[in-house]
Design a protein around this motif. Structure first.
Motif, PDB file in Angstrom:
ATOM      1  N   CYS A 293       0.832  -1.204   0.000  1.00 22.37           N
ATOM      2  CA  CYS A 293       0.000   0.000   0.000  1.00 22.37           C
ATOM      3  C   CYS A 293       0.868   1.256   0.000  1.00 22.37           C
ATOM      4  O   CYS A 293       0.575   2.222  -0.714  1.00 22.37           O
ATOM      5  CB  CYS A 293      -0.927  -0.014   1.213  1.00 22.37           C
ATOM      6  N   VAL A 294       1.949   1.248   0.779  1.00 26.65           N
ATOM      7  CA  VAL A 294       2.862   2.401   0.795  1.00 26.65           C
ATOM      8  C   VAL A 294       3.512   2.583  -0.575  1.00 26.65           C
ATOM      9  O   VAL A 294       3.643   3.710  -1.081  1.00 26.65           O
ATOM     10  CB  VAL A 294       3.927   2.216   1.898  1.00 26.65           C
ATOM     11  N   GLU A 295       3.899   1.471  -1.205  1.00 31.78           N
ATOM     12  CA  GLU A 295       4.510   1.577  -2.532  1.00 31.78           C
ATOM     13  C   GLU A 295       3.510   2.098  -3.562  1.00 31.78           C
ATOM     14  O   GLU A 295       3.872   2.903  -4.437  1.00 31.78           O
ATOM     15  CB  GLU A 295       5.041   0.209  -2.949  1.00 31.78           C
ATOM     16  N   ARG A 296       2.262   1.647  -3.492  1.00 29.36           N
ATOM     17  CA  ARG A 296       1.247   2.145  -4.428  1.00 29.36           C
ATOM     18  C   ARG A 296       1.027   3.638  -4.255  1.00 29.36           C
ATOM     19  O   ARG A 296       0.912   4.382  -5.241  1.00 29.36           O
ATOM     20  CB  ARG A 296      -0.078   1.394  -4.230  1.00 29.36           C
ATOM     21  N   ARG A 297       0.962   4.084  -3.014  1.00 34.49           N
ATOM     22  CA  ARG A 297       0.753   5.514  -2.778  1.00 34.49           C
ATOM     23  C   ARG A 297       1.962   6.331  -3.225  1.00 34.49           C
ATOM     24  O   ARG A 297       1.806   7.435  -3.761  1.00 34.49           O
ATOM     25  CB  ARG A 297       0.457   5.754  -1.308  1.00 34.49           C
ATOM     26  N   ALA A 298       3.168   5.804  -3.008  1.00 28.94           N
ATOM     27  CA  ALA A 298       4.358   6.522  -3.461  1.00 28.94           C
ATOM     28  C   ALA A 298       4.396   6.612  -4.982  1.00 28.94           C
ATOM     29  O   ALA A 298       4.727   7.665  -5.548  1.00 28.94           O
ATOM     30  CB  ALA A 298       5.611   5.825  -2.935  1.00 28.94           C
ATOM     31  N   ALA A 299       4.029   5.517  -5.663  1.00 34.26           N
ATOM     32  CA  ALA A 299       3.995   5.550  -7.126  1.00 34.26           C
ATOM     33  C   ALA A 299       2.912   6.503  -7.633  1.00 34.26           C
ATOM     34  O   ALA A 299       3.121   7.235  -8.614  1.00 34.26           O
ATOM     35  CB  ALA A 299       3.756   4.140  -7.662  1.00 34.26           C
ATOM     36  N   LYS A 300       1.780   6.513  -6.964  1.00 34.74           N
ATOM     37  CA  LYS A 300       0.715   7.433  -7.362  1.00 34.74           C
ATOM     38  C   LYS A 300       1.134   8.880  -7.141  1.00 34.74           C
ATOM     39  O   LYS A 300       0.862   9.758  -7.982  1.00 34.74           O
ATOM     40  CB  LYS A 300      -0.552   7.124  -6.557  1.00 34.74           C
ATOM     41  N   ARG A 301       1.808   9.147  -6.026  1.00 28.10           N
ATOM     42  CA  ARG A 301       2.290  10.499  -5.754  1.00 28.10           C
ATOM     43  C   ARG A 301       3.341  10.915  -6.773  1.00 28.10           C
ATOM     44  O   ARG A 301       3.366  12.077  -7.233  1.00 28.10           O
ATOM     45  CB  ARG A 301       2.852  10.556  -4.335  1.00 28.10           C
ATOM     46  N   LYS A 302       4.208   9.965  -7.180  1.00 29.66           N
ATOM     47  CA  LYS A 302       5.225  10.277  -8.177  1.00 29.66           C
ATOM     48  C   LYS A 302       4.586  10.565  -9.532  1.00 29.66           C
ATOM     49  O   LYS A 302       5.007  11.493 -10.248  1.00 29.66           O
ATOM     50  CB  LYS A 302       6.203   9.109  -8.277  1.00 29.66           C
ATOM     51  N   ARG A 303       3.550   9.793  -9.889  1.00 29.09           N
ATOM     52  CA  ARG A 303       2.864  10.065 -11.158  1.00 29.09           C
ATOM     53  C   ARG A 303       2.166  11.415 -11.128  1.00 29.09           C
ATOM     54  O   ARG A 303       2.173  12.145 -12.132  1.00 29.09           O
ATOM     55  CB  ARG A 303       1.849   8.956 -11.448  1.00 29.09           C
ATOM     56  N   ARG A 304       1.586  11.755  -9.974  1.00 29.42           N
ATOM     57  CA  ARG A 304       0.918  13.047  -9.872  1.00 29.42           C
ATOM     58  C   ARG A 304       1.935  14.179  -9.986  1.00 29.42           C
ATOM     59  O   ARG A 304       1.679  15.195 -10.659  1.00 29.42           O
ATOM     60  CB  ARG A 304       0.176  13.136  -8.544  1.00 29.42           C
ATOM     61  N   GLN A 305       3.092  14.024  -9.353  1.00 36.23           N
ATOM     62  CA  GLN A 305       4.130  15.049  -9.458  1.00 36.23           C
ATOM     63  C   GLN A 305       4.664  15.156 -10.887  1.00 36.23           C
ATOM     64  O   GLN A 305       4.944  16.258 -11.373  1.00 36.23           O
ATOM     65  CB  GLN A 305       5.271  14.726  -8.500  1.00 36.23           C
ATOM     66  N   ALA A 306       4.789  14.016 -11.575  1.00 38.09           N
ATOM     67  CA  ALA A 306       5.258  14.055 -12.960  1.00 38.09           C
ATOM     68  C   ALA A 306       4.256  14.766 -13.861  1.00 38.09           C
ATOM     69  O   ALA A 306       4.640  15.556 -14.738  1.00 38.09           O
ATOM     70  CB  ALA A 306       5.510  12.631 -13.458  1.00 38.09           C
ATOM     71  N   ARG A 307       2.961  14.493 -13.635  1.00 43.63           N
ATOM     72  CA  ARG A 307       1.937  15.188 -14.432  1.00 43.63           C
ATOM     73  C   ARG A 307       1.955  16.687 -14.143  1.00 43.63           C
ATOM     74  O   ARG A 307       1.803  17.504 -15.052  1.00 43.63           O
ATOM     75  CB  ARG A 307       0.556  14.596 -14.142  1.00 43.63           C
ATOM     76  N   SER A 308       2.132  17.052 -12.869  1.00 39.38           N
ATOM     77  CA  SER A 308       2.176  18.478 -12.530  1.00 39.38           C
ATOM     78  C   SER A 308       3.394  19.149 -13.168  1.00 39.38           C
ATOM     79  O   SER A 308       3.300  20.267 -13.699  1.00 39.38           O
ATOM     80  CB  SER A 308       2.213  18.652 -11.016  1.00 39.38           C
ATOM     81  N   ALA A 309       4.543  18.457 -13.131  1.00 41.03           N
ATOM     82  CA  ALA A 309       5.745  19.029 -13.750  1.00 41.03           C
ATOM     83  C   ALA A 309       5.581  19.154 -15.256  1.00 41.03           C
ATOM     84  O   ALA A 309       5.996  20.159 -15.860  1.00 41.03           O
ATOM     85  CB  ALA A 309       6.951  18.161 -13.414  1.00 41.03           C
ATOM     86  N   ALA A 310       4.954  18.155 -15.895  1.00 43.32           N
ATOM     87  CA  ALA A 310       4.731  18.225 -17.337  1.00 43.32           C
ATOM     88  C   ALA A 310       3.771  19.357 -17.680  1.00 43.32           C
ATOM     89  O   ALA A 310       3.969  20.089 -18.676  1.00 43.32           O
ATOM     90  CB  ALA A 310       4.195  16.882 -17.836  1.00 43.32           C
ATOM     91  N   SER A 311       2.731  19.529 -16.855  1.00 44.18           N
ATOM     92  CA  SER A 311       1.781  20.618 -17.109  1.00 44.18           C
ATOM     93  C   SER A 311       2.454  21.968 -16.946  1.00 44.18           C
ATOM     94  O   SER A 311       2.237  22.893 -17.745  1.00 44.18           O
ATOM     95  CB  SER A 311       0.591  20.493 -16.158  1.00 44.18           C
ATOM     96  N   ALA A 312       3.290  22.099 -15.900  1.00 45.43           N
ATOM     97  CA  ALA A 312       3.991  23.368 -15.686  1.00 45.43           C
ATOM     98  C   ALA A 312       4.969  23.643 -16.828  1.00 45.43           C
ATOM     99  O   ALA A 312       5.086  24.785 -17.306  1.00 45.43           O
ATOM    100  CB  ALA A 312       4.727  23.332 -14.353  1.00 45.43           C
ATOM    101  N   ALA A 313       5.673  22.599 -17.307  1.00 42.58           N
ATOM    102  CA  ALA A 313       6.608  22.797 -18.418  1.00 42.58           C
ATOM    103  C   ALA A 313       5.873  23.177 -19.694  1.00 42.58           C
ATOM    104  O   ALA A 313       6.321  24.054 -20.460  1.00 42.58           O
ATOM    105  CB  ALA A 313       7.422  21.522 -18.633  1.00 42.58           C
ATOM    106  N   ALA A 314       4.721  22.535 -19.932  1.00 45.14           N
ATOM    107  CA  ALA A 314       3.944  22.877 -21.122  1.00 45.14           C
ATOM    108  C   ALA A 314       3.434  24.308 -21.053  1.00 45.14           C
ATOM    109  O   ALA A 314       3.452  25.044 -22.055  1.00 45.14           O
ATOM    110  CB  ALA A 314       2.791  21.891 -21.279  1.00 45.14           C
ATOM    111  N   ALA A 315       2.962  24.714 -19.857  1.00 45.49           N
ATOM    112  CA  ALA A 315       2.477  26.085 -19.710  1.00 45.49           C
ATOM    113  C   ALA A 315       3.614  27.095 -19.902  1.00 45.49           C
ATOM    114  O   ALA A 315       3.434  28.142 -20.539  1.00 45.49           O
ATOM    115  CB  ALA A 315       1.835  26.261 -18.337  1.00 45.49           C
ATOM    116  N   GLU A 316       4.813  26.792 -19.364  1.00 45.77           N
ATOM    117  CA  GLU A 316       5.949  27.698 -19.526  1.00 45.77           C
ATOM    118  C   GLU A 316       6.390  27.780 -20.985  1.00 45.77           C
ATOM    119  O   GLU A 316       6.696  28.870 -21.505  1.00 45.77           O
ATOM    120  CB  GLU A 316       7.104  27.208 -18.658  1.00 45.77           C
ATOM    121  N   GLU A 317       6.385  26.637 -21.677  1.00 44.50           N
ATOM    122  CA  GLU A 317       6.751  26.638 -23.094  1.00 44.50           C
ATOM    123  C   GLU A 317       5.759  27.439 -23.923  1.00 44.50           C
ATOM    124  O   GLU A 317       6.135  28.194 -24.825  1.00 44.50           O
ATOM    125  CB  GLU A 317       6.848  25.203 -23.585  1.00 44.50           C
TER     126      GLU A 317
END
Length: 339
Positions: A293-317
Motif C-alpha cells: 500500500c505504501v509503494e502504491r501511494r508513493a507511485a501514485k504520488r510520483k505520477r501526480r508530481q510528474a503530471r504536474s511538472a509536465a503541465s507546468a513545463a507545457a504552460a511555460e513553453e
C-alpha cells in the motif's frame, strides 16, 4: 402429516409475524422508538454470555469429523485476502477476507476528545463493531447483539494495549468495524482488520496484532481444527471448545487470549502453538500488504508530481512561444501628413 418446513428443523422455520402496532389517534404524538441500551462506541460486556455456536441435530454433527470443506487439512487455513487503504476518504482503512468472512475497518482521527479528556493524560480509542443484517443465515439478531458486545469489549482492551495512546494526549480515534459476511473466525479477522487500519492511518503502535482461531473437537481424540468455517462451527459436538489468540508478531507477545468450552492442559498447549504459528504467518502477510500500500501511494504520488511538472513545463513553453510571437510582430508604419 408435518409440513416440509417443519421437517427441515427449527433453524429454518419462518419467524412468527410481528404483532401489529396500534396507530396513534389523530392529534396524539407518535409513539417513541424503544430505548437503545448500546451506545455508538460499545457498552459493558455481558457477564453470562459465552460465544458458543448454535448446535444442530445429532445427525449432522459427525460430518465435522469426516472431513473439512474443500478438502482442507485440520491445520490448514482458508484463503486470506488483505488490503490496506480500502476506503479512500478515511484516515486509515483495511479490508480482510478470510474465506467467506469479510470485514472492513475504517479509522478517523485524531480529533479533540472533548470534556472527558480533561481528566486523563492519555488518548482515547472509540471502537464500534457491527454485523450487517445479511451477514449470516444461521445466527439470529439477538445472538449477533450479544456477540457484538462481547467482541467489541475484547477488541477494545486488546487494541488499547497495542496503540500508544499516551502519545495522543486529549485526542481520540474512531475505529469502525463492519462484518459484511460472517463465516467463522470473526473475532481474530476483526483484530487483523483493525490493526491494519490503524497502521494505515499512521497511528503509533507497539506492533501489529494478528490472530488465529482454533477449535477443539469434543469426545475421544481431541482433534484440533484451525480456522473453521461457519458450517463446521455449527456442526461441532456439544463438548467442543474454541480458542482465540492474538499475537504481536515482531515482539513475540500475546495481546489476546480468549477461550470457551472445556480445554484440557495438553490440548490447550497444542492449540496455543498452532494458533501462534498461524498468527505469525498472518502478521507477515499483513506487513507485506501494508508495504504494498505504501509503494502504491508513493507511485501514485510520483505520477501526480510528474503530471504536474509536465503541465507546468507545457504552460511555460506556451508562454515563451507567446512572447516570441509577440516580439516577432513588425511595428506598423505611422505616416504624418504635412499641414
Amino acid at each position: 402429516s408435518s409440513s416440509p418446513i417443519s421437517q427441515l428443523g427449527p433453524w429454518l422455520a419462518p419467524p412468527a409475524p410481528p404483532a401489529p402496532s396500534p396507530m396513534p389517534a389523530l392529534g396524539d404524538p407518535y409513539p417513541s422508538a424503544p430505548f437503545e441500551t448500546k451506545s455508538a462506541h460499545g457498552a459493558l460486556p455481558p457477564v453470562s454470555y459465552v460465544p458458543l455456536p448454535q448446535r444442530r441435530s445429532a445427525a449432522v454433527a459427525p460430518s465435522a469429523r469426516a472431513g473439512r470443506p474443500g478438502g482442507r487439512r485440520p491445520e490448514e487455513t482458508r484463503p486470506c485476502r488483505l488490503q490496506a487503504g480500502a476506503v479512500p476518504n478515511a484516515a486509515g482503512s483495511a479490508y480482510v477476507e478470510q474465506g467467506r468472512t469479510k470485514i472492513i475497518a475504517t479509522v478517523y482521527g485524531p480529533r479533540q476528545a472533548g470534556d472527558r479528556a480533561q481528566q486523563s493524560a492519555e488518548g482515547f480509542l472509540f471502537l464500534d463493531l457491527s454485523f450487517a443484517p445479511f451477514s449470516s443465515r444461521f445466527v439470529t439478531k439477538e445472538e449477533n447483539e450479544k456477540r457484538t458486545l462481547l467482541y467489541a469489549s475484547i477488541l477494545q482492551r486488546t487494541l488499547e494495549s497495542v496503540v500508544l495512546l499516551d502519545r495522543y494526549s486529549k485526542m481520540a480515534f474512531d475505529l469502525s468495524l463492519l462484518v459484511l459476511e460472517d463465516d467463522g473466525a470473526v473475532l481474530t479477522a476483526a483484530l487483523a482488520a483493525a490493526s491494519m487500519a490503524l497502521a494505515d492511518g499512521k497511528v503509533e503502535m507497539r506492533d501489529l496484532a494478528a490472530g488465529a482461531t482454533v477449535h477443539l473437537l469434543g469426545g475421544p481424540g481431541g482433534r484440533l481444527l484451525l480456522d473453521c468455517e461457519g458450517e463446521e462451527e455449527y456442526a461441532l459436538p456439544e463438548d467442543s471448545a474454541v480458542l482465540h489468540l492474538g499475537l504481536c508478531p515482531a515482539r513475540g507477545k500475546l495481546c489476546l487470549l480468549h477461550s470457551a468450552g472445556p480445554l484440557p492442559a495438553d490440548a490447550f498447549e497444542r492449540a496455543v502453538l498452532l494458533a501462534k504459528e498461524t498468527a505469525e504467518a498472518v502478521g507477515n502477510e499483513m506487513r507485506r500488504s501494508l508495504e504494498e500500500c505504501v509503494e502504491r501511494r508513493a507511485a501514485k504520488r510520483k505520477r501526480r508530481q510528474a503530471r504536474s511538472a509536465a503541465s507546468a513545463a507545457a504552460a511555460e513553453e506556451e508562454e515563451e512561444e507567446d512572447e516570441e510571437a509577440a516580439g516577432e510582430q513588425p511595428d506598423e508604419d505611422v505616416s504624418v501628413a504635412p499641414s
